[in-house]
Design a protein around this motif. Structure first.
Motif, PDB file in Angstrom:
ATOM      1  N   ALA A   1       9.367   9.570  -1.820  1.00 53.90           N
ATOM      2  CA  ALA A   1      10.618   8.802  -1.770  1.00 53.90           C
ATOM      3  C   ALA A   1      10.845   8.224  -0.383  1.00 53.90           C
ATOM      4  CB  ALA A   1      11.787   9.699  -2.172  1.00 53.90           C
ATOM      5  N   HIS A   2      10.512   9.004   0.642  1.00 62.18           N
ATOM      6  CA  HIS A   2      10.730   8.572   2.019  1.00 62.18           C
ATOM      7  C   HIS A   2       9.849   7.377   2.372  1.00 62.18           C
ATOM      8  CE1 HIS A   2      11.642   8.700   6.254  1.00 62.18           C
ATOM      9  NE2 HIS A   2      10.376   8.924   6.559  1.00 62.18           N
ATOM     10  N   ILE A   3       8.580   7.433   2.015  1.00 62.11           N
ATOM     11  CA  ILE A   3       7.696   6.338   2.386  1.00 62.11           C
ATOM     12  C   ILE A   3       7.962   5.101   1.530  1.00 62.11           C
ATOM     13  CG2 ILE A   3       5.940   7.919   3.226  1.00 62.11           C
ATOM     14  CD1 ILE A   3       4.279   7.329   0.792  1.00 62.11           C
ATOM     15  N   LEU A   4       8.544   5.290   0.335  1.00 63.48           N
ATOM     16  CA  LEU A   4       8.964   4.131  -0.453  1.00 63.48           C
ATOM     17  C   LEU A   4      10.018   3.333   0.305  1.00 63.48           C
ATOM     18  CD1 LEU A   4       9.241   5.312  -4.176  1.00 63.48           C
ATOM     19  CD2 LEU A   4       7.807   3.474  -3.269  1.00 63.48           C
ATOM     20  N   LYS A   5      10.924   4.038   0.964  1.00 60.62           N
ATOM     21  CA  LYS A   5      11.954   3.379   1.752  1.00 60.62           C
ATOM     22  C   LYS A   5      11.324   2.576   2.890  1.00 60.62           C
ATOM     23  CE  LYS A   5      16.039   4.348   4.600  1.00 60.62           C
ATOM     24  NZ  LYS A   5      16.910   5.430   5.161  1.00 60.62           N
ATOM     25  N   GLU A   6      10.347   3.158   3.564  1.00 55.97           N
ATOM     26  CA  GLU A   6       9.677   2.452   4.653  1.00 55.97           C
ATOM     27  C   GLU A   6       8.913   1.244   4.123  1.00 55.97           C
ATOM     28  OE1 GLU A   6       8.378   1.479   8.460  1.00 55.97           O
ATOM     29  OE2 GLU A   6       9.994   2.774   7.745  1.00 55.97           O
ATOM     30  N   GLY A   7       8.293   1.408   2.952  1.00 56.83           N
ATOM     31  CA  GLY A   7       7.579   0.292   2.343  1.00 56.83           C
ATOM     32  C   GLY A   7       8.507  -0.862   2.027  1.00 56.83           C
ATOM     33  N   ALA A   8       9.692  -0.545   1.516  1.00 53.86           N
ATOM     34  CA  ALA A   8      10.674  -1.590   1.210  1.00 53.86           C
ATOM     35  C   ALA A   8      11.109  -2.311   2.482  1.00 53.86           C
ATOM     36  CB  ALA A   8      11.879  -0.981   0.505  1.00 53.86           C
ATOM     37  N   HIS A   9      11.261  -1.544   3.580  1.00 56.69           N
ATOM     38  CA  HIS A   9      11.656  -2.147   4.856  1.00 56.69           C
ATOM     39  C   HIS A   9      10.590  -3.126   5.354  1.00 56.69           C
ATOM     40  CE1 HIS A   9      13.428  -2.501   8.842  1.00 56.69           C
ATOM     41  NE2 HIS A   9      12.246  -2.212   9.363  1.00 56.69           N
TER      42      HIS A   9
ATOM     43  N   LEU B   1       0.824  -1.208   0.000  1.00 58.12           N
ATOM     44  CA  LEU B   1       0.000   0.000   0.000  1.00 58.12           C
ATOM     45  C   LEU B   1       0.858   1.258   0.000  1.00 58.12           C
ATOM     46  CD1 LEU B   1      -2.884  -0.852   2.499  1.00 58.12           C
ATOM     47  CD2 LEU B   1      -3.005  -0.721   0.016  1.00 58.12           C
ATOM     48  N   ILE B   2       1.981   1.193   0.695  1.00 57.18           N
ATOM     49  CA  ILE B   2       2.874   2.349   0.735  1.00 57.18           C
ATOM     50  C   ILE B   2       3.418   2.645  -0.662  1.00 57.18           C
ATOM     51  CG2 ILE B   2       5.144   3.121   1.540  1.00 57.18           C
ATOM     52  CD1 ILE B   2       4.525   1.865   4.218  1.00 57.18           C
ATOM     53  N   PHE B   3       3.772   1.601  -1.403  1.00 57.63           N
ATOM     54  CA  PHE B   3       4.245   1.798  -2.773  1.00 57.63           C
ATOM     55  C   PHE B   3       3.172   2.475  -3.621  1.00 57.63           C
ATOM     56  CE2 PHE B   3       7.296  -1.789  -1.916  1.00 57.63           C
ATOM     57  CZ  PHE B   3       8.444  -1.041  -2.137  1.00 57.63           C
ATOM     58  N   VAL B   4       1.925   2.013  -3.482  1.00 60.22           N
ATOM     59  CA  VAL B   4       0.822   2.598  -4.250  1.00 60.22           C
ATOM     60  C   VAL B   4       0.631   4.064  -3.874  1.00 60.22           C
ATOM     61  CG1 VAL B   4      -1.667   2.492  -4.668  1.00 60.22           C
ATOM     62  CG2 VAL B   4      -0.329   0.380  -4.524  1.00 60.22           C
ATOM     63  N   ALA B   5       0.684   4.366  -2.569  1.00 55.72           N
ATOM     64  CA  ALA B   5       0.518   5.753  -2.119  1.00 55.72           C
ATOM     65  C   ALA B   5       1.636   6.640  -2.648  1.00 55.72           C
ATOM     66  CB  ALA B   5       0.487   5.804  -0.594  1.00 55.72           C
ATOM     67  N   ALA B   6       2.864   6.126  -2.673  1.00 55.55           N
ATOM     68  CA  ALA B   6       3.991   6.916  -3.166  1.00 55.55           C
ATOM     69  C   ALA B   6       3.807   7.259  -4.647  1.00 55.55           C
ATOM     70  CB  ALA B   6       5.294   6.138  -2.967  1.00 55.55           C
TER      71      ALA B   6
END
Length: 299
Positions: A193-201, A93-98
């Motif tokens: 970009a920041h939330i993409l990093k969290e999504g990957a984590h 979901l974070i990827f989609v939001a980003a």
């Protein structure tokens, strides 16, 4: 021996999930209002992340209900791995939001627009940030106490949302001070970009759990310390294997006993070892295999 969470602990996990849902609903309303009165794509990006928080919280509740289901014929080891699906879903979901944030912010970067009603928008955003911060701290402590990967993932995501909002607010304050209208969409893209990093984590954590990663090093050290206490009895241990599944821990090891020991004595040793590990690692499910010791033995 098997140590399972109490019914009280299970109900607590559910209560915390409901708290996360309530906080997400409140922050969506506040952030959507802040975006509506200001027209800031930075605040819009913040509101979209809160929508992700709501979806993640609802899915986490569902997975917690499944994870707390007792073992059955099809799942004799329980359902605790369901929590990893929550972490993976929230990462997706974070990827989609980003992507949605980037699509929204790019046109505004090319054609900047002035912001309005910043005082009301900032007040609403600050209030939503306080709600998220308090909720994240409560969920994080609960996740650690209950060994719940779903609650910990939700807490980490909420803290990401907190820092995202702080960054957005700083940028919005700077826009009227500097006159740089392009700063608002740039901040929105940085948020993406920041939330993409969290999504990957979160995705890495979910994959690791589903792939049966070993227990944390400090937990393995605690187990080894427990096992070494039994060496004075003239026994040895080897082939320790561990894995994590949500809040559950699974261990398998071989116990080597003197060949003249009776079956009853060896069985009692296995029970004592399992009890000791269970006391050191709450929720641990331990399987021991007893073998006669053959000299010479090297640990």
């Amino acid at each position: 021996m098997t140590n399972t969470p109490s019914d009280t602990a299970e109900r607590s996990a559910h209560h915390y999930a409901y708290l996360s849902i309530a906080a997400a609903l409140a922050t969506i309303s506040l952030k959507a209002g802040a975006w509506w009165v200001t027209g800031s794509v930075g605040l819009l990006s913040d509101a979209l992340e809160s929508v992700v928080n709501l979806a993640g919280a609802v899915f986490a509740l569902w997975m917690l209900l499944i994870a707390n289901s007792p073992p059955d014929d099809k799942h004799p080891w329980g359902h605790s791995k369901a929590e990893y699906f929550s972490s993976g879903f929230e990462g997706t979901l974070i990827f989609v939001a980003a992507i949605a944030i980037a699509v929204t912010a790019t046109p505004r970067l090319l054609h900047p627009e002035p912001l309005g009603s910043l005082d009301i928008g900032l007040a609403l955003s600050v209030l939503s940030t306080l709600i998220n911060f308090i909720t994240a701290q409560v969920l994080f402590r609960a996740g650690r106490r209950l060994h719940s990967i779903a609650l910990e993932a939700d807490a980490k995501h909420l803290m990401t949302d907190v820092w995202t909002t702080v960054g957005v607010l700083i940028g919005i304050v700077l826009v009227p001070l500097t006159g740089w209208l392009w700063l608002d969409p740039v901040i929105a893209l940085l948020v993406a970009a920041h939330i993409l990093k969290e999504g990957a984590h979160l995705m890495r954590g979910a994959v690791g759990g589903l792939m049966d990663e070993a227990m944390e090093p400090q937990e393995q050290e605690a187990v080894a310390s427990v096992l070494n206490r039994f060496l004075e009895l003239g026994v040895r241990w080897q082939n320790l294997r561990t894995r994590r599944a949500g809040r559950d821990r699974f261990l398998h090891l071989d116990l080597l006993v003197p060949p003249d020991w009776t079956v009853e004595r060896a069985h009692q040793l296995a029970d004592d070892v399992e009890d000791a590990i269970g006391a050191a690692i709450p929720g641990a499910k331990v399987t021991t295999h007893v073998e006669p010791m053959r000299a010479p033995f090297v640990q």
